[in-house]
Design a protein around this motif. Structure first.
Motif, short mmCIF file in Angstrom:
data_model
loop_
_atom_site.label_atom_id
_atom_site.label_comp_id
_atom_site.label_asym_id
_atom_site.label_seq_id
_atom_site.Cartn_x
_atom_site.Cartn_y
_atom_site.Cartn_z
N UNK A 1 0.86 -1.18 0.00
CA UNK A 1 0.00 0.00 0.00
C UNK A 1 0.90 1.23 0.00
N UNK A 2 0.47 2.26 -0.71
CA UNK A 2 1.23 3.51 -0.74
C UNK A 2 0.31 4.65 -0.31
N UNK A 3 0.75 5.44 0.65
CA UNK A 3 -0.12 6.48 1.21
C UNK A 3 0.13 7.86 0.61
N UNK A 4 1.00 7.93 -0.40
CA UNK A 4 1.35 9.25 -0.96
C UNK A 4 0.12 10.03 -1.40
N UNK A 5 -0.74 9.37 -2.19
CA UNK A 5 -1.92 10.06 -2.72
C UNK A 5 -2.80 10.59 -1.58
N UNK A 6 -2.96 9.78 -0.53
CA UNK A 6 -3.85 10.16 0.56
C UNK A 6 -3.24 11.25 1.42
N UNK A 7 -1.90 11.45 1.33
CA UNK A 7 -1.24 12.44 2.17
C UNK A 7 -1.14 13.81 1.52
N UNK A 8 -1.52 13.91 0.24
CA UNK A 8 -1.43 15.20 -0.43
C UNK A 8 -2.48 16.15 0.14
N UNK A 9 -2.26 17.45 -0.09
CA UNK A 9 -3.15 18.46 0.49
C UNK A 9 -4.54 18.39 -0.11
N UNK A 10 -4.61 17.92 -1.34
CA UNK A 10 -5.94 17.83 -1.96
C UNK A 10 -6.04 16.59 -2.82
N UNK A 11 -7.24 16.35 -3.27
CA UNK A 11 -7.46 15.23 -4.18
C UNK A 11 -6.75 15.49 -5.49
N UNK B 1 17.04 -4.83 -15.69
CA UNK B 1 17.40 -3.43 -15.79
C UNK B 1 16.56 -2.73 -16.86
N UNK B 2 15.66 -3.45 -17.52
CA UNK B 2 14.76 -2.81 -18.46
C UNK B 2 13.84 -1.90 -17.68
N UNK B 3 13.39 -0.83 -18.31
CA UNK B 3 12.55 0.12 -17.62
C UNK B 3 11.18 -0.51 -17.36
N UNK B 4 10.76 -0.54 -16.10
CA UNK B 4 9.47 -1.15 -15.82
C UNK B 4 8.33 -0.25 -16.29
N UNK C 1 -6.20 10.81 -11.30
CA UNK C 1 -5.51 9.52 -11.45
C UNK C 1 -4.23 9.64 -12.24
N UNK C 2 -4.26 10.46 -13.30
CA UNK C 2 -3.07 10.54 -14.16
C UNK C 2 -1.89 11.10 -13.37
N UNK C 3 -2.17 11.96 -12.42
CA UNK C 3 -1.07 12.53 -11.61
C UNK C 3 -0.49 11.48 -10.67
N UNK C 4 -1.36 10.62 -10.17
CA UNK C 4 -0.88 9.56 -9.30
C UNK C 4 0.00 8.61 -10.10
N UNK C 5 -0.42 8.31 -11.32
CA UNK C 5 0.38 7.46 -12.21
C UNK C 5 1.74 8.10 -12.47
N UNK C 6 1.74 9.40 -12.79
CA UNK C 6 3.01 10.08 -13.07
C UNK C 6 3.94 10.00 -11.87
N UNK C 7 3.39 10.23 -10.69
CA UNK C 7 4.21 10.19 -9.48
C UNK C 7 4.85 8.82 -9.29
N UNK C 8 4.04 7.78 -9.36
CA UNK C 8 4.58 6.44 -9.10
C UNK C 8 5.53 6.00 -10.20
N UNK C 9 5.29 6.48 -11.40
CA UNK C 9 6.19 6.13 -12.50
C UNK C 9 7.55 6.76 -12.28
N UNK C 10 7.56 8.02 -11.85
CA UNK C 10 8.87 8.65 -11.64
C UNK C 10 9.57 8.03 -10.43
N UNK C 11 8.79 7.61 -9.43
CA UNK C 11 9.40 6.90 -8.29
C UNK C 11 10.04 5.60 -8.74
N UNK C 12 9.34 4.95 -9.66
CA UNK C 12 9.83 3.68 -10.19
C UNK C 12 11.16 3.87 -10.92
N UNK C 13 11.22 4.94 -11.72
CA UNK C 13 12.45 5.21 -12.46
C UNK C 13 13.58 5.56 -11.51
N UNK C 14 13.23 6.31 -10.45
CA UNK C 14 14.27 6.72 -9.50
C UNK C 14 14.84 5.53 -8.74
N UNK C 15 14.05 4.49 -8.61
CA UNK C 15 14.51 3.36 -7.80
C UNK C 15 15.28 2.35 -8.61
#
Lengths: 242, 208
Positions: free
Chosen positions: A80-90, A125-128, A93-107
């Motif tokens: 479970x990831x609480x990032x979306x629920x911790x933001x100041x506002x709703x 090592x292929x990009x997920x 979906x596309x923004x949540x996708x972008x966030x998790x995608x960039x987290x994925x690349x960073x990791x």
């Protein structure tokens, strides 16, 4: 042999509360992608919606995240990831996708030796790819005028992709063909079928709880205990159906 | 105040393997009987059918009983057990009721599948609790049968609003294909199936 594309599945929703049906979506989607021979599912993320979404009977994100965490104790690949629920506002979906995608690349592990060359790099090592996991009812909402921005729908299917798990009685292919955008990117929309009629709706679960009825075997026991300890869902839910 | 009649629910079947749907039947039936105000469900029994029943793909009763026992670890009122234990315990003799789904009720219609005298004894002496979901018409099955209609007061129809058709047939097929059945059965049952290599072969094409 062509290596498989690593995939992470992301499910957004209220998870109010999480049920065995939500958890099944992940299992069915993973099996489906594996059977295509093209993908390797390396992880799953449950992202409960922000409290500011304003849905009636939505219990605090603190609880919804905690319940999802308990439900996932026995899963070795979904978290479970609480990032979306911790933001100041709703947020959309596309923004949540972008966030998790960039987290994925960073990791991703850094490529230390540029001389290695692609011939010897392993599949890991292929990009997920990050794909949005949903049910047919979600796919159907794309049809509702003014609910989605067309540019968002396009970004979701073009840049990320959808895995839609449906059961008998729904016609996801029809929803795809009815929409010009979805039709254009239908290769990015995976339709997985769950033969089990398994419509454990969270709406029903909340109602049953308010009536003092059993929800055992519809949700993990640990989630039911949590609900009892924190006295959640005791009041009659509002009559609007979700 | 009139005291409630104690009831024990008995479910017979293959339980090949036991699934969350089987377990739900008990929970829904108990809630339903309690809501009538007339009954107090004091226990539940799962009775896996004998190996000699001769059904295809039926794994040994030893396993089916073990899996049911594992599935019931977290239940404080249902067990894999015999009816006889309840006889001496309670001042009021508990009623034993057969717990089933609508598909079972429908089998009463199949000519020569049941002896009429047996159907009568089941409903007259014991009683049925039938848990159904949308799409079935259990009232219709009852009215279509003269015997069932006569004893309809002994037939309790409980509705499970959740469409929850976790069929053991599907579970066996999924296992033979190496597909996940997590969240359809208790984890302890899945572990048992893996440890004992059950349901690995393609099940026979006949549907149960």
């Amino acid at each position: 042999m062509k290596s498989r594309i690593p995939v992470v599945l992301l499910a957004c929703g209220s998870f109010n509360p999480i049920t065995n049906m939500h958890l099944r979506l992940f299992e069915v989607a993973r099996d489906h992608l594996h059977q295509t021979g093209r993908y390797q599912v390396i992880g799953g993320i449950i992202s409960p919606v922000n409290d500011n979404y304003g849905k009636k009977d939505l219990v605090s994100a603190r609880h919804r995240v905690a319940m999802a965490r308990l439900a996932l104790q026995t899963s070795d690949w979904i978290r479970v990831d609480s990032w979306e629920s911790e933001q100041a506002q709703w947020m959309e979906t596309v923004k949540v996708l972008r966030h998790h995608h960039s987290e994925l690349l960073r990791s991703l592990p850094q490529m230390e030796d540029p001389d290695q060359g692609s011939a010897s790099s392993p599949a890991s090592t292929a990009v997920p790819e990050l794909k949005l996991l949903c049910g047919a009812d979600f796919l159907k909402t794309f049809q509702t005028p003014s609910l989605w921005k067309d540019t968002h729908i396009q970004e979701i299917v073009e840049k990320f992709g959808l895995v839609c798990v449906t059961r008998a009685g729904h016609d996801p292919k029809g929803y795809v063909l009815d929409s010009p955008i979805l039709q254009r990117y239908q290769d990015q929309i995976h339709l997985a079928r769950e033969p089990v009629q398994n419509e454990i709706s969270a709406t029903y679960v909340r109602w049953a709880l308010s009536q003092g009825q059993s929800v055992k075997y519809l949700l993990p026991d640990a989630v039911i205990s949590y609900i009892r300890e924190h006295n959640l869902y005791l009041r009659d839910p509002s009559p609007e159906r979700e």
